[in-house]
Scaffold this motif. Structure first.
Motif, PDB file in Angstrom:
ATOM      1  N   GLN A   1      22.937  69.988 -45.688  1.00  0.00           N
ATOM      2  CA  GLN A   1      22.765  68.456 -46.169  1.00  0.00           C
ATOM      3  C   GLN A   1      21.610  67.832 -45.312  1.00  0.00           C
ATOM      4  O   GLN A   1      21.684  67.815 -44.078  1.00  0.00           O
ATOM      5  N   SER A   2      20.681  67.128 -45.778  1.00  0.00           N
ATOM      6  CA  SER A   2      19.644  66.603 -45.213  1.00  0.00           C
ATOM      7  C   SER A   2      19.939  65.439 -44.297  1.00  0.00           C
ATOM      8  O   SER A   2      19.084  65.238 -43.126  1.00  0.00           O
ATOM      9  N   GLU A   3      21.040  64.609 -44.677  1.00  0.00           N
ATOM     10  CA  GLU A   3      21.680  63.710 -43.836  1.00  0.00           C
ATOM     11  C   GLU A   3      22.101  64.035 -42.519  1.00  0.00           C
ATOM     12  O   GLU A   3      22.292  63.341 -41.471  1.00  0.00           O
ATOM     13  N   SER A   4      22.348  65.319 -42.283  1.00  0.00           N
ATOM     14  CA  SER A   4      23.175  65.783 -41.177  1.00  0.00           C
ATOM     15  C   SER A   4      21.976  65.946 -39.933  1.00  0.00           C
ATOM     16  O   SER A   4      20.725  66.190 -40.135  1.00  0.00           O
TER      17      SER A   4
ATOM     18  N   ALA B   1      20.845  57.319 -43.124  1.00  0.00           N
ATOM     19  CA  ALA B   1      21.857  57.549 -43.848  1.00  0.00           C
ATOM     20  C   ALA B   1      22.970  56.719 -43.455  1.00  0.00           C
ATOM     21  O   ALA B   1      24.140  56.182 -44.269  1.00  0.00           O
TER      22      ALA B   1
ATOM     23  N   VAL C   1      25.058  61.855 -38.398  1.00  0.00           N
ATOM     24  CA  VAL C   1      23.938  61.815 -39.580  1.00  0.00           C
ATOM     25  C   VAL C   1      22.697  61.034 -39.280  1.00  0.00           C
ATOM     26  O   VAL C   1      22.629  60.305 -37.988  1.00  0.00           O
ATOM     27  N   THR C   2      21.653  60.802 -39.942  1.00  0.00           N
ATOM     28  CA  THR C   2      20.557  60.166 -39.449  1.00  0.00           C
ATOM     29  C   THR C   2      20.687  58.623 -39.766  1.00  0.00           C
ATOM     30  O   THR C   2      21.706  58.249 -40.504  1.00  0.00           O
TER      31      THR C   2
ATOM     32  N   THR D   1      28.607  73.397 -48.185  1.00  0.00           N
ATOM     33  CA  THR D   1      27.403  72.551 -47.439  1.00  0.00           C
ATOM     34  C   THR D   1      26.604  73.258 -46.505  1.00  0.00           C
ATOM     35  O   THR D   1      25.771  72.779 -45.975  1.00  0.00           O
TER      36      THR D   1
ATOM     37  N   GLY E   1      31.451  60.208 -47.665  1.00  0.00           N
ATOM     38  CA  GLY E   1      30.589  61.203 -47.518  1.00  0.00           C
ATOM     39  C   GLY E   1      31.612  62.592 -47.157  1.00  0.00           C
ATOM     40  O   GLY E   1      32.670  62.776 -47.209  1.00  0.00           O
TER      41      GLY E   1
ATOM     42  N   TRP F   1      28.957  67.765 -43.533  1.00  0.00           N
ATOM     43  CA  TRP F   1      28.281  67.417 -42.340  1.00  0.00           C
ATOM     44  C   TRP F   1      27.850  65.881 -42.506  1.00  0.00           C
ATOM     45  O   TRP F   1      27.149  65.525 -41.529  1.00  0.00           O
ATOM     46  N   ALA F   2      27.846  65.253 -43.467  1.00  0.00           N
ATOM     47  CA  ALA F   2      27.342  64.138 -43.666  1.00  0.00           C
ATOM     48  C   ALA F   2      28.578  62.885 -43.876  1.00  0.00           C
ATOM     49  O   ALA F   2      28.114  62.084 -44.218  1.00  0.00           O
TER      50      ALA F   2
END
Length: 427
Positions: free
Chosen positions: A239-242, A418, A414-415, A214, A338, A341-342
């Motif tokens: 990971q974009s959610e992180s 998310a 996370v965002t 990841t 998840g 990092w997510a």
């Protein structure tokens, strides 16, 4: 800067955090984490600038990311002592005027004016600001951590099965006995997890565990930390959610011990978490370091032990043990969704946030504490709705937390999107 996946190194070692038949051996890599007293949780401050100053980055032999991770994994340092500087800037929301976190949550260790050195009261101290810790360890059952303050010092000492906590400011001590087998890796009767997580070693262990598959991993030069040569290992989540932008770990070039851990949020700005040794020695500390006798006149609170980890005593903690973090007992352990990092943790408190102001959930029933809890909730975040129902979303620079009105808690680095998606999917 070349970026590579954390694959097995040339010497055959696999990166920390991997699973498989050799997992136990790799966990030994970083199994020894300096038990830092507090979550902090532990400042006549020391000059971190001069301690970290360097006339230039050291000239060290080239090393690959795989081999550096393997070096961390192979490290098994059992003795050390020194000072650790912890700086945290999570961007926690400000509390409303007249409201204290202790008042809103209730006094776990006793009422106003009651001297009590129980470590539960120290778990939140490293959540913000800068703190100086003095640490020492000689194997898994001899540990000492002190939070150094301007006019006082709080120490947590373990020597075999004897565990002491002492607050010099109030001249109060807390004593309990660790059961047999507590040094075998079980955390039930060791230093509270929130405290242990304030060490560069433990933080690095968690970051490396999240790295596999990841993360972009690279060796990003060298550094001088606490007078020792170190390599800089950089982890960049894919990971974009992180909400994590990057993690930098300074690894001792000689013994592989993480000396410095720096986490920067994806949103930029200064580090959210920066933990570093400012002084360190890997010689065996003196045996007297782990000896403690309450000073004359100290108020001593004795813990009891019934052999059942996680069982709650009259003081609100597991009897005979140092307090466990909420949700760590078997019945209320959080569910995890998840990966890497997510990762998102979900906890079912069984109590809705909507009733907290009425004495359900946060704080004692009714009275001023209930009003404090209501003000605290109003200050923490905005109201949100979704398929999960309704609740409040609390945001920091790094971590987002969703408190639903039906008593669920979702949390992760996370965002917001998310987190809300995870809550909707759980319905």
């Amino acid at each position: 800067m070349a970026r590579i996946q954390p694959t097995p190194g040339a010497d055959g070692h696999e990166p920390a955090g991997a699973t498989g038949p050799s997992g136990a051996g790799r966990r030994k890599a970083v199994r020894y984490a300096v038990p830092v007293a507090v979550a902090g949780v532990a400042a006549a401050t020391i000059g971190i600038g001069s301690a970290l100053a360097t006339a230039g980055d050291p000239d060290l032999p080239k090393i690959t990311a795989q081999d550096l991770i393997a070096k961390v994994a192979a490290s098994d340092v059992q003795q050390l002592s020194g000072s650790v500087r912890v700086t945290t800037d999570l961007g926690l929301p400000s509390l409303p005027s007249g409201v204290s976190l202790g008042g809103a949550m209730g006094k776990a260790g006793g009422g106003k004016g009651k001297a009590d050195a129980n470590p539960a009261g120290k778990l939140t101290e490293l959540a913000s600001g800068s703190h100086t810790l003095r640490v020492a360890a000689d194997g898994p059952d001899k540990q000492r951590v002190s939070i150094v303050e301007r006019a006082a010092e709080y120490s947590l000492v373990r020597n075999g099965d004897q565990v002491w906590a002492y607050d010099s400011g109030s001249n109060a001590a807390y004593h309990t006995t660790a059961p047999k087998g507590a040094a075998d890796g079980s955390r039930d009767h060791k230093v509270p997890e929130g405290l242990a997580d304030a060490s560069p070693q433990e933080l690095a262990k968690k970051a490396l565990a999240a790295a596999e598959g990841t993360t972009d991993v690279a060796v990003d030069g060298t550094a001088k930390v606490a007078g020792r040569d170190a390599y800089r290992l950089t982890l960049t989540p894919k990971q974009s959610e992180s909400t994590v932008g990057s993690v930098r770990i300074a690894v001792d070039a000689k013994n592989g011990v993480p000396l410095k851990f720096t986490l920067t949020p994806k949103g930029g700005g200064k580090a959210a978490v920066d933990v570093a040794f400012t002084k360190v020695s890997f010689d065996r500390p003196s045996a007297s370091t782990f000896t403690f006798t309450p000073p004359k006149g100290a108020k001593v609170t004795e813990g009891s032990h019934d052999g059942k980890a996680g069982r709650q005593g009259a003081d609100g903690f597991g009897k005979g043990s140092l307090p466990a973090a909420p949700g760590t007992d078997t019945a209320s352990a959080p569910k995890v969704t998840g990966t890497g990092w997510a990762t998102i943790a979900r906890l079912d408190t069984g109590k809705g946030t909507g009733g907290m102001g009425a004495g359900k959930g946060l704080g004692p029933k009714g009275g001023a504490h209930a009003k404090d809890a209501e003000k605290l909730l109003d200050s923490l975040g905005g109201k949100v709705t979704g398929s999960f129902g309704s609740g409040r979303l609390v945001s920091t620079r790094l971590v987002n937390v969703l408190l639903t009105d039906d008593g669920k808690v979702y949390a992760g680095a996370v965002t917001k999107e998310a987190l809300l998606k995870a809550a909707d999917s759980a319905r």
